[in-house]
Design a protein around this motif. Structure first.
Motif, PDB file in Angstrom:
ATOM      1  N   GLN A   9     -61.282  -7.412  42.915  1.00  0.00           N
ATOM      2  CA  GLN A   9     -59.889  -7.831  42.807  1.00  0.00           C
ATOM      3  C   GLN A   9     -59.825  -9.322  42.491  1.00  0.00           C
ATOM      4  O   GLN A   9     -58.945  -9.779  41.765  1.00  0.00           O
ATOM      5  CB  GLN A   9     -59.173  -7.539  44.120  1.00  0.00           C
ATOM      6  CG  GLN A   9     -57.682  -7.791  44.079  1.00  0.00           C
ATOM      7  CD  GLN A   9     -57.017  -7.381  45.390  1.00  0.00           C
ATOM      8  OE1 GLN A   9     -57.671  -6.907  46.318  1.00  0.00           O
ATOM      9  NE2 GLN A   9     -55.728  -7.548  45.482  1.00  0.00           N
ATOM     10  N   SER A  10     -60.748 -10.083  43.078  1.00  0.00           N
ATOM     11  CA  SER A  10     -60.817 -11.507  42.781  1.00  0.00           C
ATOM     12  C   SER A  10     -62.276 -11.928  42.747  1.00  0.00           C
ATOM     13  O   SER A  10     -63.133 -11.289  43.366  1.00  0.00           O
ATOM     14  CB  SER A  10     -60.035 -12.319  43.821  1.00  0.00           C
ATOM     15  OG  SER A  10     -60.593 -12.141  45.105  1.00  0.00           O
ATOM     16  N   LEU A  11     -62.531 -13.006  42.034  1.00  0.00           N
ATOM     17  CA  LEU A  11     -63.900 -13.432  41.784  1.00  0.00           C
ATOM     18  C   LEU A  11     -63.941 -14.945  41.648  1.00  0.00           C
ATOM     19  O   LEU A  11     -63.108 -15.524  40.925  1.00  0.00           O
ATOM     20  CB  LEU A  11     -64.395 -12.768  40.487  1.00  0.00           C
ATOM     21  CG  LEU A  11     -65.800 -13.020  39.999  1.00  0.00           C
ATOM     22  CD1 LEU A  11     -66.817 -12.531  41.006  1.00  0.00           C
ATOM     23  CD2 LEU A  11     -65.998 -12.312  38.654  1.00  0.00           C
ATOM     24  N   ILE A  12     -64.857 -15.553  42.352  1.00  0.00           N
ATOM     25  CA  ILE A  12     -65.064 -17.001  42.239  1.00  0.00           C
ATOM     26  C   ILE A  12     -66.471 -17.227  41.728  1.00  0.00           C
ATOM     27  O   ILE A  12     -67.443 -16.731  42.301  1.00  0.00           O
ATOM     28  CB  ILE A  12     -64.857 -17.707  43.594  1.00  0.00           C
ATOM     29  CG1 ILE A  12     -63.438 -17.483  44.099  1.00  0.00           C
ATOM     30  CG2 ILE A  12     -65.138 -19.211  43.455  1.00  0.00           C
ATOM     31  CD1 ILE A  12     -63.180 -18.027  45.487  1.00  0.00           C
ATOM     32  N   VAL A  13     -66.563 -17.973  40.644  1.00  0.00           N
ATOM     33  CA  VAL A  13     -67.858 -18.205  40.004  1.00  0.00           C
ATOM     34  C   VAL A  13     -68.027 -19.701  39.762  1.00  0.00           C
ATOM     35  O   VAL A  13     -67.055 -20.405  39.424  1.00  0.00           O
ATOM     36  CB  VAL A  13     -67.933 -17.424  38.666  1.00  0.00           C
ATOM     37  CG1 VAL A  13     -69.191 -17.783  37.888  1.00  0.00           C
ATOM     38  CG2 VAL A  13     -67.879 -15.928  38.924  1.00  0.00           C
ATOM     39  N   GLN A  14     -69.241 -20.154  39.915  1.00  0.00           N
ATOM     40  CA  GLN A  14     -69.552 -21.558  39.639  1.00  0.00           C
ATOM     41  C   GLN A  14     -69.589 -21.769  38.116  1.00  0.00           C
ATOM     42  O   GLN A  14     -69.988 -20.872  37.354  1.00  0.00           O
ATOM     43  CB  GLN A  14     -70.932 -21.888  40.215  1.00  0.00           C
ATOM     44  CG  GLN A  14     -71.136 -23.344  40.548  1.00  0.00           C
ATOM     45  CD  GLN A  14     -70.752 -23.641  41.992  1.00  0.00           C
ATOM     46  OE1 GLN A  14     -71.059 -22.873  42.892  1.00  0.00           O
ATOM     47  NE2 GLN A  14     -70.077 -24.756  42.204  1.00  0.00           N
ATOM     48  N   LYS A  15     -69.188 -22.943  37.699  1.00  0.00           N
ATOM     49  CA  LYS A  15     -69.249 -23.289  36.280  1.00  0.00           C
ATOM     50  C   LYS A  15     -70.676 -23.078  35.765  1.00  0.00           C
ATOM     51  O   LYS A  15     -71.650 -23.496  36.409  1.00  0.00           O
ATOM     52  CB  LYS A  15     -68.845 -24.749  36.094  1.00  0.00           C
ATOM     53  CG  LYS A  15     -68.919 -25.234  34.652  1.00  0.00           C
ATOM     54  CD  LYS A  15     -68.559 -26.711  34.549  1.00  0.00           C
ATOM     55  CE  LYS A  15     -68.740 -27.212  33.115  1.00  0.00           C
ATOM     56  NZ  LYS A  15     -68.431 -28.666  33.007  1.00  0.00           N
ATOM     57  N   GLY A  16     -70.774 -22.430  34.613  1.00  0.00           N
ATOM     58  CA  GLY A  16     -72.073 -22.130  34.038  1.00  0.00           C
ATOM     59  C   GLY A  16     -72.644 -20.797  34.460  1.00  0.00           C
ATOM     60  O   GLY A  16     -73.616 -20.317  33.874  1.00  0.00           O
ATOM     61  N   GLY A  17     -72.041 -20.171  35.444  1.00  0.00           N
ATOM     62  CA  GLY A  17     -72.523 -18.878  35.936  1.00  0.00           C
ATOM     63  C   GLY A  17     -72.011 -17.715  35.105  1.00  0.00           C
ATOM     64  O   GLY A  17     -71.297 -17.895  34.109  1.00  0.00           O
ATOM     65  N   ILE A  18     -72.392 -16.525  35.515  1.00  0.00           N
ATOM     66  CA  ILE A  18     -71.969 -15.311  34.820  1.00  0.00           C
ATOM     67  C   ILE A  18     -70.891 -14.601  35.649  1.00  0.00           C
ATOM     68  O   ILE A  18     -71.086 -14.334  36.838  1.00  0.00           O
ATOM     69  CB  ILE A  18     -73.154 -14.352  34.602  1.00  0.00           C
ATOM     70  CG1 ILE A  18     -74.270 -15.052  33.830  1.00  0.00           C
ATOM     71  CG2 ILE A  18     -72.692 -13.093  33.849  1.00  0.00           C
ATOM     72  CD1 ILE A  18     -75.539 -14.220  33.709  1.00  0.00           C
ATOM     73  N   SER A  19     -69.783 -14.297  35.011  1.00  0.00           N
ATOM     74  CA  SER A  19     -68.712 -13.539  35.663  1.00  0.00           C
ATOM     75  C   SER A  19     -68.836 -12.089  35.221  1.00  0.00           C
ATOM     76  O   SER A  19     -68.970 -11.817  34.024  1.00  0.00           O
ATOM     77  CB  SER A  19     -67.335 -14.082  35.263  1.00  0.00           C
ATOM     78  OG  SER A  19     -67.239 -15.461  35.562  1.00  0.00           O
ATOM     79  N   ILE A  20     -68.792 -11.181  36.178  1.00  0.00           N
ATOM     80  CA  ILE A  20     -68.925  -9.759  35.856  1.00  0.00           C
ATOM     81  C   ILE A  20     -67.774  -8.979  36.486  1.00  0.00           C
ATOM     82  O   ILE A  20     -67.541  -9.083  37.689  1.00  0.00           O
ATOM     83  CB  ILE A  20     -70.263  -9.185  36.359  1.00  0.00           C
ATOM     84  CG1 ILE A  20     -71.437  -9.957  35.757  1.00  0.00           C
ATOM     85  CG2 ILE A  20     -70.366  -7.693  36.000  1.00  0.00           C
ATOM     86  CD1 ILE A  20     -72.792  -9.553  36.307  1.00  0.00           C
ATOM     87  N   ILE A  21     -67.067  -8.230  35.659  1.00  0.00           N
ATOM     88  CA  ILE A  21     -65.951  -7.407  36.122  1.00  0.00           C
ATOM     89  C   ILE A  21     -66.226  -5.975  35.687  1.00  0.00           C
ATOM     90  O   ILE A  21     -66.598  -5.733  34.540  1.00  0.00           O
ATOM     91  CB  ILE A  21     -64.614  -7.895  35.524  1.00  0.00           C
ATOM     92  CG1 ILE A  21     -64.390  -9.377  35.859  1.00  0.00           C
ATOM     93  CG2 ILE A  21     -63.452  -7.049  36.055  1.00  0.00           C
ATOM     94  CD1 ILE A  21     -63.214 -10.000  35.129  1.00  0.00           C
ATOM     95  N   ASN A  22     -66.043  -5.063  36.615  1.00  0.00           N
ATOM     96  CA  ASN A  22     -66.382  -3.666  36.359  1.00  0.00           C
ATOM     97  C   ASN A  22     -65.149  -2.766  36.341  1.00  0.00           C
ATOM     98  O   ASN A  22     -64.226  -2.975  37.119  1.00  0.00           O
ATOM     99  CB  ASN A  22     -67.344  -3.161  37.435  1.00  0.00           C
ATOM    100  CG  ASN A  22     -68.625  -3.958  37.463  1.00  0.00           C
ATOM    101  OD1 ASN A  22     -69.378  -3.996  36.493  1.00  0.00           O
ATOM    102  ND2 ASN A  22     -68.876  -4.623  38.579  1.00  0.00           N
ATOM    103  N   CYS A  23     -65.198  -1.772  35.468  1.00  0.00           N
ATOM    104  CA  CYS A  23     -64.108  -0.810  35.386  1.00  0.00           C
ATOM    105  C   CYS A  23     -64.645   0.603  35.252  1.00  0.00           C
ATOM    106  O   CYS A  23     -65.770   0.796  34.757  1.00  0.00           O
ATOM    107  CB  CYS A  23     -63.182  -1.127  34.214  1.00  0.00           C
ATOM    108  SG  CYS A  23     -62.150  -2.566  34.537  1.00  0.00           S
ATOM    109  N   ALA A  24     -63.849   1.562  35.691  1.00  0.00           N
ATOM    110  CA  ALA A  24     -64.228   2.961  35.587  1.00  0.00           C
ATOM    111  C   ALA A  24     -63.008   3.784  35.206  1.00  0.00           C
ATOM    112  O   ALA A  24     -61.887   3.444  35.574  1.00  0.00           O
ATOM    113  CB  ALA A  24     -64.802   3.455  36.915  1.00  0.00           C
TER     114      ALA A  24
END
Lengths: 112, 114
Positions: A9-24
């Motif tokens: 529902q929410s995601l916090i990522v450090q700058k330069g990192g990889i953000s991953i969002i999943n759906c089904a």
């Protein structure tokens, strides 16, 4: 069967990192899977989309991975930047025929 | 290409009045347009599908007499919120279906009913 599930529902990522969002999804008739990016007070903007005949699509820092057998797809944002902070919606539809079914959204915050 | 505009971007009206929101596809023709409503921190909720030259198809639970939709040309659809009440305050977004079937969204209209 029309529902599209999305996590987290929410995601916090450090700058330069990889953000991953999943759906089904459940409806195997869906043939078009877009991702939308929405900034506060703005309409959603089409970010990237994929059809089920390919397993991956990459555009710049954004990549969709698609697993037809599992009925899942995901968005990867490489080298995440603070400007990527927004709400991301996955969606599914039968293109040109049906309405688009949206996931509930993921609020992404990229911190410096 | 594939630009969709909405007007106005913000509107404040008194309870009981009607408000019209315009949605235009600027550089392509759209036989099908969609109207959505979005509450804070929630996903988009489809209200109706608008086909040029025919009556709109409303989603279950959406009052067609309250939310009047007109799609008189291939580039213009309008949503009229009739007898607006505070609970109608929301972010209204339209989209237009392009030639390839993709949907392109407008920037949205913030409606506040006082």
């Amino acid at each position: 069967q029309q529902q599209v599930k999305q996590s987290p529902q929410s995601l916090i990522v450090q700058k330069g990192g990889i953000s991953i969002i999943n759906c089904a999804y459940e409806n195997t008739a869906f043939d078009y899977f877009p991702w939308y990016q929405q900034f506060p007070g703005k309409g959603p903007a089409l970010l990237i989309a994929i059809r089920p005949d390919v397993s991956e699509k990459k555009e710049g820092r954004f990549t969709i991975s698609f697993n037809k057998s599992a009925k899942q797809f995901s968005l990867h944002i490489m080298d995440s930047q603070p400007g990527d902070s927004a709400t991301y919606f996955c969606a599914a539809t039968r293109i040109s025929y049906d309405k688009v079914i949206f996931g509930p959204g993921t609020s992404l915050s990229v911190i410096p | 290409g594939a630009v969709v505009s909405q007007h106005p971007s913000r509107v404040i009206c008194k309870s009981g009045t009607s408000v019209k929101i315009e949605c235009r596809s600027l550089d392509f023709q759209a036989t099908t347009m969609f109207w959505y409503r979005q509450f804070p921190k929630q996903s988009l909720m489809l209200m109706a599908t608008s086909n040029e030259g025919s009556k709109a198809t409303y989603e279950q639970g959406v009052e067609k007499d309250k939310f009047l939709i007109n799609h008189a040309s291939l580039t213009l659809s309008t949503l009229t919120v009739t007898s607006a009440h505070p609970e109608d305050s929301s972010f209204y977004i339209c989209s237009a279906r392009g030639r390839g079937g993709e949907q392109y969204f407008g920037p949205g209209t913030r409606l506040t009913v006082t």
